[in-house]
Design a protein around this motif. Structure first.
Motif, PDB file in Angstrom:
ATOM      1  N   LYS A 131      87.725 -49.935 -21.871  1.00  0.00           N
ATOM      2  CA  LYS A 131      86.626 -49.603 -22.177  1.00  0.00           C
ATOM      3  C   LYS A 131      85.883 -51.257 -20.850  1.00  0.00           C
ATOM      4  O   LYS A 131      84.736 -50.597 -20.611  1.00  0.00           O
ATOM      5  CB  LYS A 131      86.260 -50.348 -23.559  1.00  0.00           C
ATOM      6  CG  LYS A 131      87.051 -51.576 -23.637  1.00  0.00           C
ATOM      7  CD  LYS A 131      86.381 -52.045 -25.272  1.00  0.00           C
ATOM      8  CE  LYS A 131      86.823 -53.008 -25.790  1.00  0.00           C
ATOM      9  NZ  LYS A 131      87.780 -54.410 -25.387  1.00  0.00           N
ATOM     10  N   TYR A 169      95.490 -51.384 -18.321  1.00  0.00           N
ATOM     11  CA  TYR A 169      96.662 -51.608 -19.253  1.00  0.00           C
ATOM     12  C   TYR A 169      97.121 -50.700 -20.071  1.00  0.00           C
ATOM     13  O   TYR A 169      97.861 -50.996 -20.503  1.00  0.00           O
ATOM     14  CB  TYR A 169      96.904 -52.535 -19.224  1.00  0.00           C
ATOM     15  CG  TYR A 169      95.708 -53.381 -20.491  1.00  0.00           C
ATOM     16  CD1 TYR A 169      96.405 -52.954 -22.244  1.00  0.00           C
ATOM     17  CD2 TYR A 169      95.160 -54.400 -19.957  1.00  0.00           C
ATOM     18  CE1 TYR A 169      95.249 -53.700 -22.704  1.00  0.00           C
ATOM     19  CE2 TYR A 169      94.492 -55.071 -21.572  1.00  0.00           C
ATOM     20  CZ  TYR A 169      94.385 -54.047 -23.022  1.00  0.00           C
ATOM     21  OH  TYR A 169      94.160 -54.393 -23.741  1.00  0.00           O
ATOM     22  N   LYS A 227      86.108 -60.425 -27.142  1.00  0.00           N
ATOM     23  CA  LYS A 227      85.019 -59.913 -26.209  1.00  0.00           C
ATOM     24  C   LYS A 227      85.026 -60.294 -25.319  1.00  0.00           C
ATOM     25  O   LYS A 227      86.124 -60.168 -24.436  1.00  0.00           O
ATOM     26  CB  LYS A 227      83.969 -61.997 -26.602  1.00  0.00           C
ATOM     27  CG  LYS A 227      85.011 -62.762 -26.446  1.00  0.00           C
ATOM     28  CD  LYS A 227      84.122 -64.254 -26.364  1.00  0.00           C
ATOM     29  CE  LYS A 227      84.868 -65.258 -25.780  1.00  0.00           C
ATOM     30  NZ  LYS A 227      85.490 -65.721 -24.592  1.00  0.00           N
TER      31      LYS A 227
HETATM   32  N1  LIG Z   1      93.645 -74.568 -20.921  1.00  0.00           N
HETATM   33  C1  LIG Z   1      92.493 -75.055 -21.355  1.00  0.00           C
HETATM   34  O1  LIG Z   1      92.216 -75.785 -20.993  1.00  0.00           O
HETATM   35  C2  LIG Z   1      91.779 -73.729 -22.991  1.00  0.00           C
HETATM   36  C3  LIG Z   1      90.658 -73.961 -23.168  1.00  0.00           C
HETATM   37  C4  LIG Z   1      90.084 -72.781 -23.850  1.00  0.00           C
HETATM   38  C5  LIG Z   1      90.145 -71.756 -23.778  1.00  0.00           C
HETATM   39  N2  LIG Z   1      91.947 -71.670 -22.868  1.00  0.00           N
HETATM   40  C6  LIG Z   1      92.815 -70.022 -23.093  1.00  0.00           C
HETATM   41  O2  LIG Z   1      92.148 -69.515 -22.194  1.00  0.00           O
HETATM   42  C7  LIG Z   1      92.433 -68.452 -22.311  1.00  0.00           C
HETATM   43  C8  LIG Z   1      91.117 -67.147 -22.266  1.00  0.00           C
HETATM   44  O3  LIG Z   1      89.880 -67.270 -23.024  1.00  0.00           O
HETATM   45  P1  LIG Z   1      88.615 -66.581 -23.086  1.00  0.00           P
HETATM   46  O4  LIG Z   1      88.101 -66.807 -23.752  1.00  0.00           O
HETATM   47  O5  LIG Z   1      88.925 -66.118 -21.917  1.00  0.00           O
HETATM   48  O6  LIG Z   1      89.291 -65.397 -24.241  1.00  0.00           O
HETATM   49  P2  LIG Z   1      88.591 -63.874 -24.147  1.00  0.00           P
HETATM   50  O7  LIG Z   1      86.967 -64.062 -23.912  1.00  0.00           O
HETATM   51  O8  LIG Z   1      88.949 -64.383 -26.237  1.00  0.00           O
HETATM   52  O9  LIG Z   1      89.777 -62.779 -23.882  1.00  0.00           O
HETATM   53  C9  LIG Z   1      89.087 -62.607 -25.087  1.00  0.00           C
HETATM   54  C10 LIG Z   1      89.225 -60.714 -24.076  1.00  0.00           C
HETATM   55  O10 LIG Z   1      91.187 -60.603 -23.581  1.00  0.00           O
HETATM   56  C11 LIG Z   1      91.698 -59.516 -23.705  1.00  0.00           C
HETATM   57  N3  LIG Z   1      93.041 -59.273 -24.399  1.00  0.00           N
HETATM   58  C12 LIG Z   1      92.428 -59.727 -25.406  1.00  0.00           C
HETATM   59  N4  LIG Z   1      93.801 -59.587 -25.972  1.00  0.00           N
HETATM   60  C13 LIG Z   1      94.559 -58.781 -24.698  1.00  0.00           C
HETATM   61  C14 LIG Z   1      95.983 -58.669 -24.345  1.00  0.00           C
HETATM   62  N5  LIG Z   1      97.572 -58.669 -25.052  1.00  0.00           N
HETATM   63  N6  LIG Z   1      96.519 -58.031 -23.304  1.00  0.00           N
HETATM   64  C15 LIG Z   1      95.559 -58.751 -22.393  1.00  0.00           C
HETATM   65  N7  LIG Z   1      94.008 -58.354 -22.823  1.00  0.00           N
HETATM   66  C16 LIG Z   1      94.217 -59.270 -23.910  1.00  0.00           C
HETATM   67  C17 LIG Z   1      90.424 -58.291 -23.968  1.00  0.00           C
HETATM   68  O11 LIG Z   1      89.896 -57.457 -23.088  1.00  0.00           O
HETATM   69  P3  LIG Z   1      90.253 -56.276 -23.224  1.00  0.00           P
HETATM   70  O12 LIG Z   1      89.925 -54.891 -24.407  1.00  0.00           O
HETATM   71  O13 LIG Z   1      89.852 -55.441 -21.864  1.00  0.00           O
HETATM   72  O14 LIG Z   1      92.306 -56.072 -23.993  1.00  0.00           O
HETATM   73  C18 LIG Z   1      88.862 -59.065 -23.767  1.00  0.00           C
HETATM   74  O15 LIG Z   1      88.203 -59.928 -23.031  1.00  0.00           O
HETATM   75  C19 LIG Z   1      92.295 -68.769 -23.470  1.00  0.00           C
HETATM   76  O16 LIG Z   1      94.340 -67.989 -23.890  1.00  0.00           O
HETATM   77  C20 LIG Z   1      92.409 -69.558 -24.025  1.00  0.00           C
HETATM   78  O17 LIG Z   1      93.674 -70.122 -25.285  1.00  0.00           O
HETATM   79  C21 LIG Z   1      92.433 -72.428 -22.144  1.00  0.00           C
END
Ligand SMILES: NC(=O)c1ccc[n+]([C@@H]2O[C@H](COP(=O)([O-])OP(=O)(O)OC[C@H]3O[C@@H](n4cnc5c(N)ncnc54)[C@H](OP(=O)(O)O)[C@@H]3O)[C@@H](O)[C@H]2O)c1
Length: 319
Positions: free
Chosen positions: A181, A197, A309
């Protein structure tokens, strides 16, 4: 003023709208009338105190700060006597530690705050800083440039959509991985190729990359290792199961020819100004999935927590 407050860690329903005292800016601070903010994964982690270690920073038994919300875009309502960069009426955007889920918030002039990019709405500007700051932190040590290749897994999330655009800006050859999607969206962000994927496992197609960036914390170094070129770098956004990622990052510094890096966000004014320039040059945009009014913060938060999201979830704030 109205603000979303919480007094105990827990599920999204601990959040409620309340009348609270208006903040007063110090000498080096600006008072911002918030027009738009976001609900992001960090807001959710802080509110639920997950992982537990979060409590050491946000309050052991109960939250020290009652108002969540990091990203914001709005208008300067008042300035402290020592503020030189901003004036009353300026339109600004940025990222703060907390407090943006409210009608008003104070930030220091030196905080990650800048004038809103020309031509951007408040909703779009509010969704710029968090995902892009983490993506920048992740990509900074990977030496991305012309001739280097990167695969970005989870390319449709907040960090992933930022990562694709920033990697292209640095000149890399970008392969993005997402669900069916989101193929069109990720392609529109400038990826050189997009892998679905649900149809193809990139670890089995024989391709190798200089960098693999797991932007959503759902893959692993073990499964990706063979898809990295010699000297390749695996970048992770999450601590991983039993916090193995920081351990791997330490071990691979000394052993083996492939490295693991854990990206840790450090919000800076320099990065916010860099993003503003990129946006004004037409080379970056924030992807917005849904927009909710502040009053519907619980619904917005529930949606963010399903981890599906596309890009960012925005809250609009009106008075
Ligand atoms: N290190 C830090 O300081 C810090 C701070 C904040 C967040 N984080 C981490 O950063 C990461 C990303 O955050 P974010 O806000 O970008 O996440 P997000 O927006 O919630 O990610 C959602 C997206 O992830 C994809 N997704 C979900 N499950 C999946 C899977 N099994 N395989 C592949 N894609 C998948 C979905 O896409 P599809 O529909 O295409 O599957 C969706 O579009 C998280 O792991 C969070 O814990 C780290």
């Amino acid at each position: 003023m109205r603000a979303v407050v919480y007094d105990t860690y827990g599920p999204p329903d601990v959040l409620r709208l309340e009348e609270v005292e208006k903040p007063v800016p110090g000498d080096d601070e600006v008072l911002i009338k918030v027009h738009a903010t976001t609900v992001n994964r960090t807001d959710c982690g802080v509110r639920s105190a997950s992982p537990f270690i979060v409590r050491f920073f946000t309050g052991l038994r109960r939250p020290k700060q009652r108002i969540l919300g990091m990203e914001l875009a709005g208008e300067v309502e008042a300035v402290g006597t020592a503020v030189a960069e901003f004036e009353v009426g300026d339109e600004v955007f940025g990222v703060n530690g907390h407090g943006a889920h409210a009608e008003l918030v104070c930030m220091r002039e030196s905080d990650p705050l800048a004038h809103k990019p020309a031509g951007m709405t408040f909703e779009q500007a509010a969704a710029v800083c968090d995902g892009a700051s983490l993506a920048l932190a992740c990509l900074r040590d990977t030496d991305l440039r012309q001739g280097r290749s990167i695969l970005i897994y989870g390319a449709s999330g907040s960090v992933g959509t930022a990562g694709v655009q920033l990697a292209k800006h640095f000149g890399a050859d970008v392969t993005a991985v997402c669900n069916t999607k989101n193929l069109e969206l990720v392609d529109s962000l400038g990826a050189d190729r997009v892998i679905d994927y649900t149809r193809e496992d990139f670890t089995k197609n024989g391709e190798r990359y200089d960098v693999i960036f797991d932007a959503v914390g759902k893959h692993s170094f073990r499964r990706c290792r063979r898809s990295l070129k010699p000297g390749g770098i695996y970048v992770e956004t999450d601590l991983g199961f039993m916090w193995h990622v920081p351990v791997l990052a330490l071990v691979t510094r000394r052993l083996g020819d492939k490295r693991v890096i854990l990206g840790i966000t450090n919000y800076t004014k320099k990065d916010v100004l860099f993003l503003k320039d990129l946006i004004e040059a037409g080379r970056y945009r924030a992807v917005i999935d849904r927009t909710y009014p502040l009053e519907e913060v619980v619904e917005a938060t529930r949606y963010v927590e399903i981890e599906q999201k596309t890009g960012n979830v925005v809250l609009t704030v009106s008075r």
